[in-house]
Each structure stands twice: as structure tokens, then as C-alpha cells.
Scaffold this active site. Structure first.
Site, PDB file in Angstrom:
ATOM      1  N   CYS A   1      17.148 -24.110-102.693  1.00 35.77           N
ATOM      2  CA  CYS A   1      17.452 -25.616-102.430  1.00 35.77           C
ATOM      3  C   CYS A   1      18.817 -25.689-102.540  1.00 35.77           C
ATOM      4  O   CYS A   1      19.283 -25.172-103.401  1.00 35.77           O
ATOM      5  CB  CYS A   1      16.645 -26.122-103.648  1.00 35.77           C
ATOM      6  SG  CYS A   1      16.820 -28.081-103.334  1.00 35.77           S
TER       7      CYS A   1
ATOM      8  N   CYS B   1      20.852 -29.309-105.577  1.00 42.27           N
ATOM      9  CA  CYS B   1      21.776 -29.286-106.683  1.00 42.27           C
ATOM     10  C   CYS B   1      22.697 -28.123-106.683  1.00 42.27           C
ATOM     11  O   CYS B   1      22.548 -27.000-106.171  1.00 42.27           O
ATOM     12  CB  CYS B   1      20.914 -29.077-107.782  1.00 42.27           C
ATOM     13  SG  CYS B   1      19.474 -30.295-108.565  1.00 42.27           S
TER      14      CYS B   1
ATOM     15  N   GLU C   1      28.570 -56.857 -94.683  1.00 44.07           N
ATOM     16  CA  GLU C   1      27.966 -55.695 -94.326  1.00 44.07           C
ATOM     17  C   GLU C   1      27.640 -55.434 -93.087  1.00 44.07           C
ATOM     18  O   GLU C   1      27.051 -56.395 -92.250  1.00 44.07           O
ATOM     19  CB  GLU C   1      26.666 -55.843 -95.392  1.00 44.07           C
ATOM     20  CG  GLU C   1      25.559 -54.936 -95.247  1.00 44.07           C
ATOM     21  CD  GLU C   1      25.837 -53.436 -95.533  1.00 44.07           C
ATOM     22  OE1 GLU C   1      25.532 -52.597 -94.836  1.00 44.07           O
ATOM     23  OE2 GLU C   1      26.836 -53.170 -96.563  1.00 44.07           O
TER      24      GLU C   1
ATOM     25  N   CYS D   1      15.664 -25.150-113.031  1.00 44.24           N
ATOM     26  CA  CYS D   1      14.834 -25.085-111.887  1.00 44.24           C
ATOM     27  C   CYS D   1      14.697 -23.884-110.943  1.00 44.24           C
ATOM     28  O   CYS D   1      15.498 -22.992-110.824  1.00 44.24           O
ATOM     29  CB  CYS D   1      15.326 -26.137-110.780  1.00 44.24           C
ATOM     30  SG  CYS D   1      14.364 -26.310-109.218  1.00 44.24           S
TER      31      CYS D   1
ATOM     32  N   ASP E   1      33.083 -51.400-101.899  1.00 40.39           N
ATOM     33  CA  ASP E   1      32.116 -50.638-102.221  1.00 40.39           C
ATOM     34  C   ASP E   1      31.736 -49.762-100.956  1.00 40.39           C
ATOM     35  O   ASP E   1      30.691 -49.774-100.248  1.00 40.39           O
ATOM     36  CB  ASP E   1      30.610 -50.792-102.828  1.00 40.39           C
ATOM     37  CG  ASP E   1      29.752 -49.674-103.385  1.00 40.39           C
ATOM     38  OD1 ASP E   1      30.211 -48.430-103.326  1.00 40.39           O
ATOM     39  OD2 ASP E   1      28.570 -50.008-103.590  1.00 40.39           O
TER      40      ASP E   1
ATOM     41  N   TYR F   1      31.508 -54.366 -98.081  1.00 38.23           N
ATOM     42  CA  TYR F   1      30.344 -53.362 -97.830  1.00 38.23           C
ATOM     43  C   TYR F   1      29.353 -53.738 -98.751  1.00 38.23           C
ATOM     44  O   TYR F   1      28.947 -53.029 -99.901  1.00 38.23           O
ATOM     45  CB  TYR F   1      30.721 -51.883 -98.199  1.00 38.23           C
ATOM     46  CG  TYR F   1      32.125 -51.452 -97.364  1.00 38.23           C
ATOM     47  CD1 TYR F   1      31.945 -51.090 -95.947  1.00 38.23           C
ATOM     48  CD2 TYR F   1      33.361 -51.801 -97.937  1.00 38.23           C
ATOM     49  CE1 TYR F   1      33.195 -50.825 -95.363  1.00 38.23           C
ATOM     50  CE2 TYR F   1      34.584 -51.614 -97.372  1.00 38.23           C
ATOM     51  CZ  TYR F   1      34.416 -51.143 -95.897  1.00 38.23           C
ATOM     52  OH  TYR F   1      35.592 -50.719 -95.213  1.00 38.23           O
TER      53      TYR F   1
ATOM     54  N   CYS G   1      32.036 -43.275-104.225  1.00 35.92           N
ATOM     55  CA  CYS G   1      31.017 -42.002-104.294  1.00 35.92           C
ATOM     56  C   CYS G   1      31.655 -40.742-103.918  1.00 35.92           C
ATOM     57  O   CYS G   1      30.925 -39.663-103.867  1.00 35.92           O
ATOM     58  CB  CYS G   1      30.066 -42.409-103.737  1.00 35.92           C
ATOM     59  SG  CYS G   1      29.915 -42.481-101.724  1.00 35.92           S
TER      60      CYS G   1
ATOM     61  N   CYS H   1      10.491 -31.330-108.153  1.00 30.44           N
ATOM     62  CA  CYS H   1      11.767 -31.422-108.079  1.00 30.44           C
ATOM     63  C   CYS H   1      12.241 -32.043-109.604  1.00 30.44           C
ATOM     64  O   CYS H   1      11.709 -33.053-110.134  1.00 30.44           O
ATOM     65  CB  CYS H   1      12.183 -32.566-107.234  1.00 30.44           C
ATOM     66  SG  CYS H   1      14.270 -32.814-107.265  1.00 30.44           S
TER      67      CYS H   1
END
Length: 476
Positions: A118, A121, A358, A110, A402, A334, A429, A206
Site C-alpha cells: 500500500c 502511508c 471559492e 500495518c 487556504d 479558497y 498543506c 486500514c
């Protein structure tokens, strides 16, 4: 008092010669002046191990710790400071010159990836396989440092698995991001935020955007009086959506893109949990996603996995780990739009029951709509730690968590463990949050059974993990 001057080594001599005026040595007459900024100062350094956050650790000859982006372990680079002062515990820096390159280094595909550009990434300069090894190193380091656990302890083979179809040769980028949040500069040019900055890097494409996003042509047009544009390309349907956030006092521009698209207007966050107000301009106020053999309604601004293969991949990993039985009592904490709750309901059967919890009002409405045909599913709105005790549930067979990037936290972990489930699936995550919560689960009597890690965010430092926990064996 004289300015703080490091020893006269080749590295620091070069640093002094090339540092800009912002490094601002303190005036000798002003004993109370703030510590001098080191922004712009350059150091030649040997790059050490990767760290959580998309950078590597290095030390200057005088012992300063640098968190260096755009570098790889084992390289020798010139690192230019981007954040930090003389009294900072560590400095942030960019590798602006590569003196001795790693074999894993590639030219960033990129043109907008690199120092000062940017910030989307982190690893465009690393070969795809190397990126996954870097992420595995970060997971292992966080597990050891925050939970005292090894890969063997958590039943992990030490690898980060690519999503199906994401294995690409060096120099290529998988186009995976089905939701892209663009920023807009003062001239109405579309772009992405620079790293740790509100500044906008204008772009014309992108590379990690999914084809359904790229084909809209968002980057081709001007966006006057606009603060942000989010483009969404659903997986499993042709639904396309843009969410436009006008600048304060600005008017919504006429949206004419290269493909049919629904348009939503986004207001500033409001309410206790900071949900954004979203209003339909034209088209459907939701997109239809497809996963786990069901169609899912996701309202504008609602959460859904960004990688097109993520939802199915995570459901498969969670269900394999939990092995639901007919008649089980299951929790989906969640629960978002109800992805795991739906998969659980199919497996526990009519005699089983599933409770989803949630906090987001919009997600709860979606979940109730998506699971309306399953009378054994109930979805409650609120934070897990407040709602779970109010349900009256005193035991559960299996549980899915989660949580957001910050993790579940000690209180929620203790509440879940108190229900005595035979298996718990934790979808994470963030490896730091996962490690902290695994430590809490350990104290509450649950240990990892096995774990898998998935590269669902190629070119970035983010990684998804699924850990399956079971009750610890009681010592006799």
C-alpha cells in the site's frame, strides 16, 4: 558499444548479481536503443537526509542519486530500484533489506505497509516522534531552498505539533482518517493504491481509518463492477456516507454495510474544473460536520479537513494569528464550505464584512447555506485571481488563504498584498508551495510574523502549516 558497467565494487557486484531481467543492458549492436531500465537493480547504500515526498536521499558508489522509501536517515540498506533508467537524473527505490537500522525504526504496525504494498502511508516504520522530526526537517529544507528563510526568519520553533489525542507509543497508530478513498481491483476486492501505481493492494483493514469509517465494514464485502469507494464518517454527528464509482458500463452494486449509511453514485469528472457528478441513491446527499461552534453541511465529494481535530485546530491558530477586530473587512480565499469565513464573521461583528471566494460550485452552495444566518458574509464563485479584481475591493484588514496543494501562486499573492492587510494567514498543506509563496510575499512587501506546523496526517509525509504574515518594516 559495450553495456555501461559500473566499477567492480562489492556494492555494484551485488547489484549486478541480484538485478532482474528488467535492468536490460543495451545491445552492443544497437547504437540507437533506448537507455536501459535499471528497475530491479539493487544497491547497498548509506541513507542520507529525508526529502520532501516520503523518502530519503542516498547515493550509490558510482554517484547515482536514489530516492529511497521505507528507509530512515543514517541507516545502511539494500535499495531496489523501482523507477529509472541509465540516463535518469535520479532513481526511485525501496529499502528491501535493513543492514544497519536507525534507533527510530519500529516494525510497521500495518501488514500492508512496506515495499511494493500500500502506498497510503510513508512512515509506518518510524516512531511517532521521529515522524514529526522528519516532517520538521522537510519544512526547514523547503523554506531554506525555495525562500531563503530559516526557522528563526519565519518565527517557527522548529517543531511539528501532534493533534490532541494523537500521541501514541511506538508501534501504535492513531486512527484519524475520517475520509478513506478505496480502490477496487478487477475481482471486486477492496484495497488501496500502491505507491505511484494504479495497481491495487487488497486490504482487510486500514489502521489509520477513523472508527466511524472502520465500523462500516467496507473492506468485508465484494464490490463487483466498481472502480472506487469512498467512505466518510463525519465529526460531531453520526452521519456516514459512501460514494461509489462504477466501472465504465458497470452497474451500481447493492450497498449493504454494517451501519446505516447514505449512498451516492459518482460519475467521471466533468466541467471546466473537473468536478465529479454525484447523484444520490439513498440517504442525505451531505454529511454534517461540527467545528468552530457551528454545524457545517458538506455535500458529497466536497472538501473538509480529514483529521477530526483539524478544523478546530486550524481555526484557533488562524484567529490567534490574525486577531480580528470589530468592523474589520476580511477575506477568506479558497473558502471551501466557509469554515474560516464563519469564524471571521463572528469576530468582526455586524459592522464588519467577510468575502469568501471559492471555485467549486458544490462548495459555494454549501458555504452560502452554512453562512446564511450571517448577512455580513458574501461568497463568490470562481478562481481567486479572476474574481478578486472584479469585486471592486481595494483594501482589506485581514486575509486568510487556504489554497490547494499547488499553492496560491505569484499573481494571487501580488493581488492580496496590494490590498494592504495588516495580517495575512496562510494555511498550507504542502511545505514546498508554502515556501514558494512566502518568497512571492517577500517580494511584495510581506514577511512572516510567526508559523506553526501540525501533524494532521500521521504515518504519511503530509503536514499542515499556518504562517501569519505582516507588512515588512520599511527601511529608513
Amino acid at each position: 558499444m559495450s553495456p555501461a558497467t559500473p566499477p567492480a565494487t562489492p556494492s555494484t557486484a551485488r547489484s549486478e548479481a541480484r538485478s532482474d531481467a528488467r535492468s536490460g543492458a543495451r545491445s552492443g549492436a544497437d547504437e540507437t536503443a533506448a537507455p536501459a531500465s535499471l528497475v530491479g537493480r539493487e544497491y547497498e547504500v548509506e541513507v542520507g537526509p529525508v526529502a520532501h515526498g516520503g523518502h530519503c536521499v542516498a547515493r550509490t558508489e558510482e554517484g547515482r542519486v536514489l530516492f529511497v522509501r521505507h528507509a530512515l536517515p543514517g541507516e545502511r540498506v539494500v535499495a531496489r530500484v523501482t523507477e529509472g533508467r541509465e540516463d535518469s537524473r535520479f532513481l526511485r527505490a525501496d529499502a528491501v533489506e535493513i543492514l544497519d537500522a536507525s534507533k527510530d525504526r519500529v516494525e510497521a504496525p500495518c501488514p500492508f505497509a512496506g515495499p511494493g504494498l500500500c502506498g497510503g502511508c510513508d512512515w509506518q516504520h518510524a516512531a511517532p516522534g521521529a515522524q514529526r522530526r522528519l516532517k520538521a526537517s522537510v519544512i526547514a529544507e523547503q523554506l531554506q531552498r525555495l525562500a531563503g528563510l530559516t526557522a528563526e526568519d519565519v518565527g517557527w520553533d522548529g517543531t511539528v505539533e501532534p493533534a490532541p489525542g494523537d500521541k501514541v507509543p511506538k508501534g501504535e497508530v492513531p486512527a484519524w482518517r475520517t475520509r478513506v478513498q478505496y480502490a477496487v481491483d478487477d475481482d471486486g476486492r477492496i484495497g488501496l493504491r500502491r505507491h505511484r501505481s494504479h495497481e491495487v493492494q487488497p486490504i482487510d483493514r486500514c489502521l489509520i481509518a477513523a472508527p466511524g469509517v472502520s465500523e462500516l465494514g467496507v473492506e468485508k464485502r465484494a464490490w463487483p463492477q466498481t472502480a472506487a469507494v469512498e467512505a466518510v464518517a463525519a465529526t460531531g454527528s453520526n452521519d456516514r456516507q459512501v460514494l461509489v464509482t462504477p466501472r465504465p458500463g458497470g452497474r451500481l452494486p447493492l450497498v449493504e454495510l454494517d451501519r446505516p449509511v447514505s449512498v451516492m453514485r459518482v460519475e467521471e469528472p466533468r466541467g471546466r474544473n473537473g468536478e465529479r457528478g454525484v447523484h444520490r441513491v439513498h440517504g442525505r446527499p451531505y454529511v454534517r460536520e461540527r467545528a468552530a461552534d457551528r454545524t457545517w453541511r458538506i455535500s458529497a465529494g466536497g472538501f473538509w479537513q480529514v483529521h477530526p481535530k483539524a478544523a478546530d485546530l486550524l481555526v484557533q491558530a488562524v484567529m490567534t494569528g490574525l486577531t480580528p477586530h470589530k468592523g474589520d473587512m476580511a477575506l477568506d480565499l479558497y473558502c471551501g464550505a466557509g469554515l474560516f469565513a464563519g469564524a471571521l464573521a463572528e469576530r468582526v461583528g455586524p459592522k464588519g464584512a467577510v468575502l469568501g471566494i471559492e471555485a467549486s460550485k458544490r462548495a459555494v452552495e454549501d458555504a452560502r447555506h452554512n453562512l446564511a444566518d450571517l448577512d455580513r458574509v458574501r461568497v463568490e464563485r470562481g478562481t481567486v485571481e479572476k474574481v478578486l479584481p472584479r469585486t471592486g475591493i481595494t483594501e482589506a484588514d485581514i486575509v486568510v488563504l487556504d489554497p490547494p496543494r499547488s499553492g496560491a501562486g505569484r499573481k494571487t499573492v501580488e493581488q492580496v498584498a496590494a490590498l494592504g492587510p495588516r495580517r495575512i494567514a496562510y494555511v498550507a498543506c504542502d511545505p514546498a508551495a508554502l515556501a514558494r509563496d512566502l518568497a512571492y510575499f517577500g517580494a511584495a512587501g510581506y514577511v512572516p510574523h510567526f508559523m506553526r506546523a501540525f501533524d494532521l496526517f500521521p504515518m504519511t509525509h503530509h503536514v499542515e502549516c499556518v504562517a501569519i504574515l505582516k507588512p515588512a518594516e520599511k527601511k529608513s
